[in-house]
Design a protein around this motif. Structure first.
Motif, short mmCIF file in Angstrom:
data_model
loop_
_atom_site.label_atom_id
_atom_site.label_comp_id
_atom_site.label_asym_id
_atom_site.label_seq_id
_atom_site.Cartn_x
_atom_site.Cartn_y
_atom_site.Cartn_z
N LYS A 29 0.83 -1.22 0.00
CA LYS A 29 0.00 0.00 0.00
C LYS A 29 0.85 1.26 0.00
N LYS A 30 1.96 1.24 0.76
CA LYS A 30 2.81 2.42 0.82
C LYS A 30 3.43 2.74 -0.54
N LEU A 31 3.87 1.69 -1.24
CA LEU A 31 4.47 1.91 -2.55
C LEU A 31 3.43 2.38 -3.56
N ILE A 32 2.22 1.84 -3.47
CA ILE A 32 1.13 2.28 -4.37
C ILE A 32 0.84 3.76 -4.15
N ASN A 33 0.78 4.17 -2.88
CA ASN A 33 0.52 5.59 -2.57
C ASN A 33 1.67 6.47 -3.03
N PHE A 34 2.91 5.98 -2.86
CA PHE A 34 4.08 6.75 -3.31
C PHE A 34 4.06 6.93 -4.83
N ASN A 35 3.74 5.84 -5.55
CA ASN A 35 3.64 5.92 -7.02
C ASN A 35 2.54 6.87 -7.44
N ALA A 36 1.41 6.84 -6.72
CA ALA A 36 0.30 7.74 -7.04
C ALA A 36 0.72 9.19 -6.85
N LEU A 37 1.51 9.46 -5.80
CA LEU A 37 2.00 10.82 -5.56
C LEU A 37 2.92 11.26 -6.69
N LEU A 38 3.83 10.37 -7.11
CA LEU A 38 4.75 10.70 -8.19
C LEU A 38 3.99 10.97 -9.49
N ILE A 39 3.01 10.12 -9.79
CA ILE A 39 2.25 10.30 -11.03
C ILE A 39 1.44 11.60 -10.97
N GLY A 40 0.91 11.93 -9.78
CA GLY A 40 0.19 13.19 -9.62
C GLY A 40 1.08 14.39 -9.90
N ILE A 41 2.33 14.35 -9.39
CA ILE A 41 3.28 15.44 -9.66
C ILE A 41 3.62 15.47 -11.15
N GLY A 42 3.78 14.28 -11.72
CA GLY A 42 4.05 14.19 -13.16
C GLY A 42 2.93 14.80 -13.99
N LEU A 43 1.69 14.57 -13.56
CA LEU A 43 0.54 15.15 -14.26
C LEU A 43 0.54 16.67 -14.19
N LEU A 44 0.92 17.22 -13.04
CA LEU A 44 1.01 18.68 -12.92
C LEU A 44 2.06 19.24 -13.87
N ALA A 45 3.22 18.58 -13.94
CA ALA A 45 4.27 19.01 -14.87
C ALA A 45 3.81 18.85 -16.32
N HIS A 46 3.13 17.73 -16.59
CA HIS A 46 2.59 17.45 -17.92
C HIS A 46 1.60 18.55 -18.34
N PHE A 47 0.74 18.94 -17.41
CA PHE A 47 -0.24 19.98 -17.70
C PHE A 47 0.45 21.32 -17.97
N THR A 48 1.53 21.59 -17.25
CA THR A 48 2.29 22.82 -17.47
C THR A 48 2.84 22.87 -18.89
N ILE A 49 3.35 21.72 -19.35
CA ILE A 49 3.87 21.61 -20.73
C ILE A 49 2.74 21.81 -21.73
N LEU A 50 1.62 21.16 -21.46
CA LEU A 50 0.46 21.23 -22.36
C LEU A 50 -0.07 22.65 -22.46
N LYS A 51 -0.17 23.32 -21.33
CA LYS A 51 -0.68 24.69 -21.30
C LYS A 51 0.25 25.64 -22.05
N ALA A 52 1.56 25.48 -21.85
CA ALA A 52 2.53 26.34 -22.53
C ALA A 52 2.54 26.08 -24.03
N SER A 53 2.33 24.84 -24.44
CA SER A 53 2.39 24.49 -25.87
C SER A 53 1.13 24.88 -26.62
N ILE A 54 -0.02 24.64 -26.00
CA ILE A 54 -1.29 24.92 -26.67
C ILE A 54 -1.61 26.41 -26.63
N SER A 55 -1.28 27.06 -25.51
CA SER A 55 -1.64 28.46 -25.31
C SER A 55 -3.16 28.58 -25.48
N PHE A 56 -3.69 29.77 -25.45
CA PHE A 56 -5.15 29.89 -25.59
C PHE A 56 -5.55 31.12 -26.40
N ASN A 57 -4.60 31.75 -27.05
CA ASN A 57 -4.95 32.96 -27.79
C ASN A 57 -4.06 33.12 -29.02
N PRO A 58 -4.33 32.40 -30.12
CA PRO A 58 -5.38 31.38 -30.28
C PRO A 58 -4.89 30.01 -29.82
#
Length: 267
Positions: A29-58
């Motif tokens: 359980k501890k390792l599963i929670n640790f992996n989930a934390l790492l993936i969550g941080i990875g998703l935040l970084a991934h979203f930062t890349i996505l936001k910077a690449s896509i931009s919104f105007n346009p």
């Protein structure tokens, strides 16, 4: 240069859980929670890349942006589902291809700026389409895993530790059916809004091009698949192969055309 820091963070957070899973195929359980934390941080970084690449105007929905966007939502779906079900065995299938996409992303940047006004209908259409593609991408990864799992069973060999930590085959197939069902509903909404409100959504009348044809073919095959499962109890390799065929048509309908136009023809 600024984009490389979140790329490195995301890659570290995606690679580490996969390596830890190979080292500990039956994680506690501890390792599963640790992996989930790492993936969550990875998703935040991934979203930062996505936001910077896509931009919104346009909005820039170039080929590589579409790829990392789909991979982001596929991992997000996996991450959320993994809190209630054990999908740890899917980590390498989802995370390693995604980190490869993130690494090559800066080298294959292509621009496809959407000049359409960001009306609520247009934004809703794009969001639902992206979620549908992401669900079917997750479904494709799960389908490939089931094929590998089933092959091991038929060979009557000792199942690898990583595979032995997965769910029963019938449970995985039923879950795959539900994922395809929700994806089919979203794809139906996407196609329906695109066909009925093409001028309001895209600013142009509906065009019967290869993208539309492949999308409709994918929709028909997914519909056939779900009907066959519901009415005739389709399962096993037949169900998996039809599912992957439908995903291939869906892939060709959007990403295939974008790859040819933007990466090969540079349009």
């Amino acid at each position: 240069m600024e984009i490389w820091l979140p790329i490195l963070i995301a890659c570290f957070c995606y690679l580490t859980p996969s390596l830890l899973l190979f080292k500990n195929p039956a994680p506690n359980k501890k390792l599963i929670n640790f992996n989930a934390l790492l993936i969550g941080i990875g998703l935040l970084a991934h979203f930062t890349i996505l936001k910077a690449s896509i931009s919104f105007n346009p909005i820039n929905l170039g080929f590589t942006n579409a790829l990392i966007g789909t991979s982001f939502f596929s991992i997000l779906i996996f991450w959320l589902l993994n809190f209630n079900k054990n999908f740890s065995y899917l980590q390498p299938f989802l995370l390693i291809p995604s980190l490869i996409l993130l690494i090559i992303h800066p080298f294959f940047l292509s621009n496809h700026f959407l000049t359409t006004d960001l009306s609520p209908l247009f934004v809703t259409h794009i969001a639902i389409a992206l979620l549908a593609y992401s669900l079917f991408t997750f479904s494709a990864y799960l389908s490939i895993f089931i094929l590998i799992f089933e092959k091991k069973l038929h060979e009557k060999k000792k199942i690898d530790q990583l595979l032995s930590g997965s769910q029963p085959l019938i449970e995985m197939e039923n879950f795959l059916f539900n994922i395809n069902k929700f994806g089919f509903i979203l794809l139906t909404i996407t196609l329906g809004s695109g066909i009925l409100f093409s001028e309001q959504v895209f600013g142009t009348p509906l065009q019967l091009n290869h993208k539309t044809i492949f999308s409709i073919l994918a929709w028909l095959i997914y519909g056939l698949l779900l009907a066959g499962k519901k009415l005739n109890g389709w399962r096993g390799r037949k169900f998996i192969y039809i599912s992957l065929t439908a995903f291939l048509f869906l892939l060709l309908s959007y990403l295939g055309s974008k790859f040819v136009l933007e990466i090969i023809l540079h349009r």
